[in-house]
Design a protein around this motif. Structure first.
Motif: not given
Ligand SMILES: [Fe+2]
Length: 215
Positions: A94-103, A198-208
């Motif tokens: 969960f922590w990795q799935n979130l990000s303050p940066e827009s992805t 709004e804060i999903v880390n799509w970069k992390d989701v894509s890597q997974r």
């Protein structure tokens, strides 16, 4: 029995480091205004830490039981291993799935989302509805089905881990325990779930997703 089988065949606790609380990849206040600093601090430093502490304690008891051949006690530890092991696994994702940066989703993930759901907005709508609809405490998940090669949405009760429960590889999880949102959103879980995209880390989701496809 997943945890018991896995742990019973793994090196015993005395031969490896105990589990520890992973550091957040951002500051507690970094996800504001979607998730407040107070929630993040309590959620990470208290709730997640408790799962880690109790998982380590359960593994120590398992180690002692197995060393004595006490199968009955070993079996009785399964609920604690599932709950606390699941809590540790789920929150670590969960922590990795979130990000303050827009992805944004990678091209490959975006195509898979379109194939499975029709588009990113449809995925958000379906994952939101499933997550909001969890009765009591649990999680909403986007997962990868290695048998079909498709993305799927699932929910899990309590801290049941997605892969051990459904076979899906976890890509994106939404924690809908009240501890994840109540201080800020009170009883309106729907507002929390809507905002979290709004804060999903799509970069992390894509890597997974890429890793899941390669396994
Ligand atoms: Fe949580």
């Amino acid at each position: 029995m997943f945890a018991l089988r896995r742990l019973a065949t793994a090196p015993l606790a005395g031969s490896r480091a105990a589990h520890s609380l992973p550091e957040l990849p951002y500051a507690y206040e970094a996800l504001e205004p979607v998730i407040s600093r107070d929630i993040m601090c309590l959620h990470h430093s208290k709730h997640h830490q408790t799962y880690v502490t109790n998982l380590n304690a359960a593994e120590e008891k398992l180690k002692a039981a197995l060393s004595k051949g006490d199968i009955s006690t070993a079996i009785s530890l399964e609920p604690a291993l599932r709950f606390n092991g699941g809590g540790h696994l789920n929150h670590s994702i969960f922590w990795q799935n979130l990000s303050p940066e827009s992805t944004q989703p990678s091209d490959a993930l975006k195509k898979a989302i379109e194939d499975s759901f029709g588009g990113v907005q449809q995925l958000k709508d379906q994952l939101s509805a499933s997550s909001i609809g969890v009765q009591g405490s649990g999680w909403g998940w986007l997962g990868y089905c290695s048998k079909s090669g498709k993305l799927k949405i699932a929910t899990c009760a309590n801290q049941d881990p997605l892969q051990a429960t459904t076979g899906l590889v976890p890509l994106l999880g939404i924690d809908v325990w009240e501890h994840a949102y109540y201080l800020q959103y009170k009883n309106v879980r729907a507002d929390y779930v809507k905002a979290i995209f709004e804060i999903v880390n799509w970069k992390d989701v894509s890597q997974r997703f890429e890793k899941a496809k390669s396994c």
